[in-house]
Design a protein around this motif. Structure first.
Motif, PDB file in Angstrom:
ATOM      1  N   ALA A  36     -15.861 -27.450 -25.642  1.00 52.57           N
ATOM      2  CA  ALA A  36     -14.736 -27.205 -26.558  1.00 52.57           C
ATOM      3  C   ALA A  36     -14.542 -25.703 -26.775  1.00 52.57           C
ATOM      4  CB  ALA A  36     -14.972 -27.915 -27.890  1.00 52.57           C
ATOM      5  N   ILE A  37     -15.641 -24.979 -26.963  1.00 51.10           N
ATOM      6  CA  ILE A  37     -15.545 -23.532 -27.181  1.00 51.10           C
ATOM      7  C   ILE A  37     -14.984 -22.854 -25.933  1.00 51.10           C
ATOM      8  CG2 ILE A  37     -16.914 -21.416 -27.556  1.00 51.10           C
ATOM      9  CD1 ILE A  37     -16.583 -23.089 -30.087  1.00 51.10           C
ATOM     10  N   ARG A  39     -12.991 -24.063 -23.726  1.00 52.18           N
ATOM     11  CA  ARG A  39     -11.573 -24.314 -23.523  1.00 52.18           C
ATOM     12  C   ARG A  39     -10.688 -23.757 -24.622  1.00 52.18           C
ATOM     13  NH1 ARG A  39      -9.793 -28.373 -19.977  1.00 52.18           N
ATOM     14  NH2 ARG A  39     -11.455 -29.269 -18.718  1.00 52.18           N
ATOM     15  N   LEU A  40     -11.252 -23.553 -25.827  1.00 53.12           N
ATOM     16  CA  LEU A  40     -10.413 -23.166 -26.965  1.00 53.12           C
ATOM     17  C   LEU A  40     -10.439 -21.684 -27.295  1.00 53.12           C
ATOM     18  CD1 LEU A  40     -11.150 -26.136 -29.388  1.00 53.12           C
ATOM     19  CD2 LEU A  40      -8.952 -25.606 -28.335  1.00 53.12           C
TER      20      LEU A  40
ATOM     21  N   VAL B  24     -17.278 -33.561 -32.445  1.00 53.30           N
ATOM     22  CA  VAL B  24     -17.789 -32.234 -32.074  1.00 53.30           C
ATOM     23  C   VAL B  24     -16.649 -31.340 -31.599  1.00 53.30           C
ATOM     24  CG1 VAL B  24     -19.251 -30.993 -30.428  1.00 53.30           C
ATOM     25  CG2 VAL B  24     -20.122 -33.041 -31.551  1.00 53.30           C
ATOM     26  N   ALA B  25     -15.739 -31.904 -30.782  1.00 54.24           N
ATOM     27  CA  ALA B  25     -14.611 -31.116 -30.270  1.00 54.24           C
ATOM     28  C   ALA B  25     -13.735 -30.640 -31.426  1.00 54.24           C
ATOM     29  CB  ALA B  25     -13.795 -31.930 -29.282  1.00 54.24           C
ATOM     30  N   ALA B  28     -15.013 -27.761 -33.435  1.00 53.75           N
ATOM     31  CA  ALA B  28     -14.943 -26.433 -32.817  1.00 53.75           C
ATOM     32  C   ALA B  28     -13.699 -25.671 -33.269  1.00 53.75           C
ATOM     33  CB  ALA B  28     -14.954 -26.561 -31.289  1.00 53.75           C
ATOM     34  N   ARG B  39      -4.058 -32.149 -25.869  1.00 53.92           N
ATOM     35  CA  ARG B  39      -5.020 -31.047 -25.714  1.00 53.92           C
ATOM     36  C   ARG B  39      -6.445 -31.539 -26.025  1.00 53.92           C
ATOM     37  NH1 ARG B  39      -5.901 -25.399 -25.764  1.00 53.92           N
ATOM     38  NH2 ARG B  39      -7.350 -25.491 -24.047  1.00 53.92           N
ATOM     39  N   ILE B  43      -9.945 -31.881 -23.639  1.00 46.69           N
ATOM     40  CA  ILE B  43     -11.248 -31.303 -23.980  1.00 46.69           C
ATOM     41  C   ILE B  43     -12.363 -32.354 -23.948  1.00 46.69           C
ATOM     42  CG2 ILE B  43     -12.556 -30.173 -25.844  1.00 46.69           C
ATOM     43  CD1 ILE B  43      -9.885 -28.763 -26.566  1.00 46.69           C
TER      44      ILE B  43
END
Lengths: 227, 113
Positions: A36-37, A39-40, B24-25, B28, B39, B43
């Motif tokens: 996630a980190i 990609r974000l 968790v996603a 973030a 989106r 992820i």
């Protein structure tokens, strides 16, 4: 762990609903967090690296093209072309990173990032207006290269200070401080040594910041594994 | 799911891999931020149907907020973690760590007869 299927417990229909060991669950958390980190968040390393190369080679070319320097080793138009192309590439990398990573995200952090991105465009529009105005008002043309290098580095330095403040990032803040120093040094160096200062101190600052950013990412990944 | 021992119970809502990954996603994101459905799907790499099923369970538990909006006349679904969702993930992670350091290292699902 749930080998005794006839224990009369809650029926778990799918594999995804089965019991997970703490190790497995922690591994899932870790992997998904890293993903996630990745990609974000904007990765500063390619942005800083590309700008470092653009400054080092672009202003290096201008220095080597200068008639008053050790050269000229190449025509001024060629040096200008190298600088223009490398800056266009660096702007493209920055915009693609910034827009791509924040795509599909809404809220305060997205707003701050968009405002920060526009600050670069606005600050340089203001810089162009002021510098062209000064030249138009009769400023000696021999001073123009010093005006451009000094004022550009001042604006870049201030924007990196702002970036450091917004994202609480010491590397960006440090780069801002370094760029302010390099800007002052470029003006005292005079023409054409100012181009050498822009190339080596300016470009070098970006490359050191990129290396520090990379080292920090590696450390963070290692710490994540030991979670 | 419950266990009458010293070991902490694991939250059944997020003690399932897909919902854990979604939580968790979403964690973030910065607090106050929300993300579009496609989106998020990218992820966590899940099918749209699978993701919406699990999002519904998370929403029912009060862990996720689903906001429907319109962008240029197209409906957009935004998702974000609620405060209690964020806390649930923190508690869950803390419970996992406690389980790992527990002497017997037994799982809460395997309640003793």
């Amino acid at each position: 762990m749930t080998t005794d299927g006839s224990s009369g417990e809650t029926v778990r229909t799918a594999d995804e609903e089965r019991a997970w060991s703490p190790e497995e669950s922690l591994a899932v958390i870790r992997a998904q967090h890293v993903e996630a980190i990745r990609r974000l968040s904007v990765d500063p390393v390619p942005i800083l690296g590309m700008w470092g190369v653009a400054w080092l080679c672009g202003f290096g070319a201008l220095y080597l093209a200068s008639a008053e320097g050790p050269g000229p080793f190449l025509p001024t138009w060629a040096a200008g072309l190298v600088l223009g192309l490398l800056f266009a590439a660096a702007i493209a990398v920055s915009v693609i990173q910034g827009v791509g990573r924040s795509h599909g995200v809404e809220g305060p952090s997205r707003r701050a990032a968009a405002m920060y991105g526009w600050s670069w465009t606005l600050a340089f529009a203001g810089l162009f207006a002021i510098n062209l105005g000064l030249i138009h008002q009769g400023m000696p043309t021999r001073l123009a290269p010093l005006l451009w290098s000094g004022s550009s580095l001042l604006v870049v330095g201030l924007l990196y200070l702002a970036g450091g403040i917004i994202w609480s990032d010491r590397v960006q803040y440090g780069l801002g401080v370094w760029t302010l120093v390099a800007g002052a040094a470029s003006v005292s160096a005079g023409v054409p040594a100012n181009f050498a200062v822009l190339s080596l101190a300016g470009g070098g600052g970006f490359l050191v910041a990129a290396a520090l950013g990379y080292a920090r990412a590696v450390r963070a990944r290692r710490a994540q594994v030991q979670l | 799911m419950t266990i009458d021992g010293l070991l902490p119970p694991l939250d059944p809502v997020i003690h399932a891999q897909p919902r854990l990954r979604v939580t968790v996603a979403l964690a973030a994101l910065d607090e106050g931020d929300q993300i579009t459905f496609p989106r998020l799907q990218e992820i966590v790499s899940m099918t749209a149907g699978n993701l919406s099923t699990h999002l519904r369970k998370l929403e029912d538990a009060g862990y996720v907020t689903v906001t429907k909006a319109h962008r240029h006349r197209t409906p957009v679904t935004y998702l974000s973690l609620t405060r209690s969702g964020r806390r649930a993930l923190e508690d869950y992670t803390a419970a996992l760590r406690a389980l790992l350091t527990a002497p017997e290292h037994q799982l809460p699902q395997e309640s003793s007869p």
